[in-house]
Structures are given as C-alpha cells and as structure tokens.
Design a protein around this motif. Structure first.
Motif, short mmCIF file in Angstrom:
data_model
loop_
_atom_site.label_atom_id
_atom_site.label_comp_id
_atom_site.label_asym_id
_atom_site.label_seq_id
_atom_site.Cartn_x
_atom_site.Cartn_y
_atom_site.Cartn_z
N ASN A 86 0.86 -1.18 0.00
CA ASN A 86 0.00 0.00 0.00
C ASN A 86 0.90 1.24 0.00
O ASN A 86 1.56 1.54 1.00
CB ASN A 86 -0.90 -0.02 1.23
N SER A 87 0.93 1.95 -1.11
CA SER A 87 1.83 3.10 -1.24
C SER A 87 1.47 4.23 -0.29
O SER A 87 2.34 4.94 0.22
CB SER A 87 1.82 3.61 -2.69
N LYS A 88 0.18 4.41 -0.02
CA LYS A 88 -0.24 5.47 0.91
C LYS A 88 0.23 5.15 2.33
O LYS A 88 0.68 6.04 3.06
CB LYS A 88 -1.76 5.63 0.87
N ALA A 89 0.09 3.88 2.72
CA ALA A 89 0.59 3.48 4.04
C ALA A 89 2.10 3.67 4.12
O ALA A 89 2.62 4.12 5.15
CB ALA A 89 0.23 2.01 4.31
N ASP A 90 2.81 3.38 3.03
CA ASP A 90 4.25 3.55 3.01
C ASP A 90 4.64 5.02 3.18
O ASP A 90 5.62 5.34 3.88
CB ASP A 90 4.82 3.01 1.70
N GLN A 91 3.88 5.91 2.58
CA GLN A 91 4.15 7.35 2.70
C GLN A 91 3.98 7.84 4.13
O GLN A 91 4.64 8.80 4.55
CB GLN A 91 3.23 8.14 1.76
N VAL A 92 3.09 7.21 4.88
CA VAL A 92 2.88 7.60 6.27
C VAL A 92 3.90 6.92 7.18
O VAL A 92 4.47 7.55 8.09
CB VAL A 92 1.44 7.22 6.73
N ILE A 93 4.15 5.63 6.94
CA ILE A 93 5.03 4.86 7.82
C ILE A 93 6.49 5.29 7.70
O ILE A 93 7.21 5.36 8.70
CB ILE A 93 4.89 3.35 7.53
N ARG A 94 6.94 5.60 6.50
CA ARG A 94 8.36 5.90 6.29
C ARG A 94 8.86 7.09 7.11
O ARG A 94 9.90 6.97 7.77
CB ARG A 94 8.63 6.12 4.79
N PRO A 95 8.17 8.25 7.11
CA PRO A 95 8.67 9.34 7.96
C PRO A 95 8.62 9.03 9.45
O PRO A 95 9.46 9.53 10.21
CB PRO A 95 7.76 10.52 7.60
N VAL A 96 7.65 8.21 9.87
CA VAL A 96 7.59 7.81 11.28
C VAL A 96 8.82 6.98 11.63
O VAL A 96 9.44 7.17 12.69
CB VAL A 96 6.30 7.02 11.56
N LEU A 97 9.21 6.07 10.73
CA LEU A 97 10.41 5.27 10.96
C LEU A 97 11.66 6.14 10.97
O LEU A 97 12.59 5.91 11.76
CB LEU A 97 10.54 4.19 9.89
N ASP A 98 11.71 7.14 10.09
CA ASP A 98 12.85 8.07 10.08
C ASP A 98 12.97 8.77 11.43
O ASP A 98 14.06 8.92 11.98
CB ASP A 98 12.68 9.10 8.97
N PHE A 99 11.83 9.20 11.95
CA PHE A 99 11.81 9.87 13.26
C PHE A 99 12.28 8.93 14.36
O PHE A 99 13.09 9.30 15.22
CB PHE A 99 10.38 10.36 13.54
N MET A 100 11.81 7.69 14.33
CA MET A 100 12.17 6.71 15.36
C MET A 100 13.66 6.39 15.32
O MET A 100 14.29 6.17 16.36
CB MET A 100 11.36 5.43 15.17
N GLN A 101 14.25 6.34 14.11
CA GLN A 101 15.66 5.98 13.99
C GLN A 101 16.60 7.12 14.33
O GLN A 101 17.74 6.88 14.72
CB GLN A 101 15.95 5.47 12.58
#
Length: 290
Positions: free
Chosen positions: A130-145
């Motif tokens: 799901n590309s929309k889910a990826d667009q939301v999840i990716r910046p959250v992962l960037d923040f977490m890392q």
C-alpha cells in the motif's frame, strides 16, 4: 507572537494518555511482564549445562544448513566452530558468576525482538502493498531511527514506572524500524515477472503473499530479524537505567561506582552474547535462501 512550548504540549499529552488509558497501559504491562518473567524463569531454572548444549545444537543446526545438512568440510568447520564458541563463551560467563544476569539479558532481548517482529513484519507487508501506508510509515520510521535512544526512556517511565517493562517498551520502539523497512524492501524486491506469473495462474492476494512474496523475500526479512536482535541487545545498558535487569544493570553499576573491572566483565558478557546471537541470526538468513 507567543512562543510555542512543544515540551509542555507533549507533557500534557502524556499526562492525558496516562489518566485516560490506564487500563490499556496496565494490560500492556501485564502482557510484557508475563512474557519476560516466563522467559527468565525458564532460562534461569533450566540447568546451565542444558542451556549451553541446547544453544550449541541450535547454533550447529542453523550454521550447518538444517537438521539434515550435507556439509562440506568448510561448512562443517564453520558449524562446529560456532557451536564450540557458544559453549566456551557461555561457560566463561558461568565461571565469572554472570549466568543469571546473562539469562535475564537474553530473555529481555528475545522478548523485545519478538514483540518488535510481531508489530514490524505486518507493518512492513502493509507498507509494501500500500503506497499510501508507506508514505505515512516511512517518515515515522525516520523519526524513530534518528531520535536519541535515551529519549525513549522518558515516556516509558511515565507510562510504565520502572523495571523490565519500560525497558522492553523502549527497546521495542528503538529496534522496530529495521523489521518494517527490510520486510517492505523484501516484498517490493520480488521480481515483477514472478508476481505477474502467479497472478496469471489465478493466485489470490493472500496466496500471492504467503506462497510467493514472503518466501522469496525471506532472506531480506531474516536480515531484518538480525538487525532487530542486535539493536535490542544494544539497548540493554540503556534500559538498565530504568530498572531493567541483566548484564546492563552490572555495567550501569560499574559506571556509577567507577568500578572498571565490574563494567568490563559485564560488557564482555554482552559482547559474547552479541556474537552468538549475531552469528546464529546471520546463518538463519542463509537458510532463508535455500
């Protein structure tokens, strides 16, 4: 213009969550505590010799390529060498009287990695499909890392007090991103021709996922498992600051008391455990390719 006090806003948000979601937080704490206590009790109550032999057998089987491996001479040396290192390393920790702390640390790492993978792998699959889910999840992962690991301890303490539970929660948050990223990468990396061929034979989305994409992506997913476990182990010392038991607690005591020997011994234990877990999980990645 009035200054934005982000810190005060976050404090109020955490206070609101604590006041309104108390039963949910208590339930999460009970589940985590049950998993950690169960693992610790099982590992500590089992005779040390049995644990050493079992871990050596697991290391040999995984490094050797399975229960019925057809090993070359080089492959046999690698598998046998890892099993011997496992026994010698664990015996050294037993001899130094760090066995109980080692098992507590192993239980914390396994519990944290298990929870991170249970959350991370489905999120990675969702992000890959799901590309929309990826667009939301990716910046959250960037923040977490990019967030310093120590920062995770603050909300963990406020939500779960002190002890193993906040340590596990902080460790899960810290080690979660690789599970999501590498699962998503593995699913997306499946050749389009293979996916199209499966679809042309009438595969449903579920069949495509479980019979085609996940098996082909397994080496990448297992690489994510390795990274999750290594990151979880790296959080051991930091988690000891909020009361997590194990070798990290000894390292932290050595820092507070300025006892170099104590810190070095416990740190050596973490290194030995890290090498064993790293080699075993790397070998799992090799099994995934077969």
């Amino acid at each position: 213009m009035e200054k934005l006090d982000l810190g005060q806003f976050i404090e109020k948000a955490i206070e609101g969550i604590t006041n309104n979601a108390g039963p949910v937080l208590d339930g999460i704490a009970l589940v985590i505590e049950g998993i950690v206590d169960g693992l610790q009790s099982a590992l500590i109550s089992t005779p040390s010799g049995v644990v050493m032999i079992l871990m050596a057998i697991i290391a040999y089987i995984v490094q050797g390529g399975g229960v019925k491996p057809s090993l070359t001479k080089k492959g046999f040396k690698k598998a046998f060498g890892l099993s011997i290192f496992t026994v010698v390393g664990l015996f050294l920790l037993f001899w130094m009287d760090y066995w109980e702390e080692t098992m507590e640390t192993l239980a914390l790492v396994l519990a944290s990695a298990f929870i991170a993978l249970v959350i991370g792998i489905p999120l990675g699959i969702w992000a890959a499909r799901n590309s929309k889910a990826d667009q939301v999840i990716r910046p959250v992962l960037d923040f977490m890392q990019t967030m310093p690991a120590f920062v995770y301890l603050i909300p963990a303490i406020l939500f779960f007090s002190v002890g193993n539970v906040p340590g596990v929660v902080a460790t899960v948050v810290f080690s979660l991103p690789p599970a999501v990223r590498l699962t998503s990468l593995g699913i997306r990396g499946v050749p389009a021709e293979v996916v199209e061929a499966a679809q042309s034979f009438g595969s449903t989305k579920r069949q495509l996922l479980f019979k085609v994409q996940i098996p082909l992506a397994m080496p990448t997913i297992l690489a994510g498992v390795n990274q999750v476990i290594m990151l979880a182990l790296s959080m051991v010392v930091i988690a000891s600051m909020v009361g997590a038991a194990g070798l990290g607690e000894r390292v932290y005591s050595g820092i507070l008391q300025a006892k170099v020997g104590l810190g070095f011994e416990a740190g050596l234990g973490i290194v030995i455990l890290a090498i064993i877990l790293d080699r075993v999980t790397q070998a799992l990645g090799g099994l995934g390719k077969k």
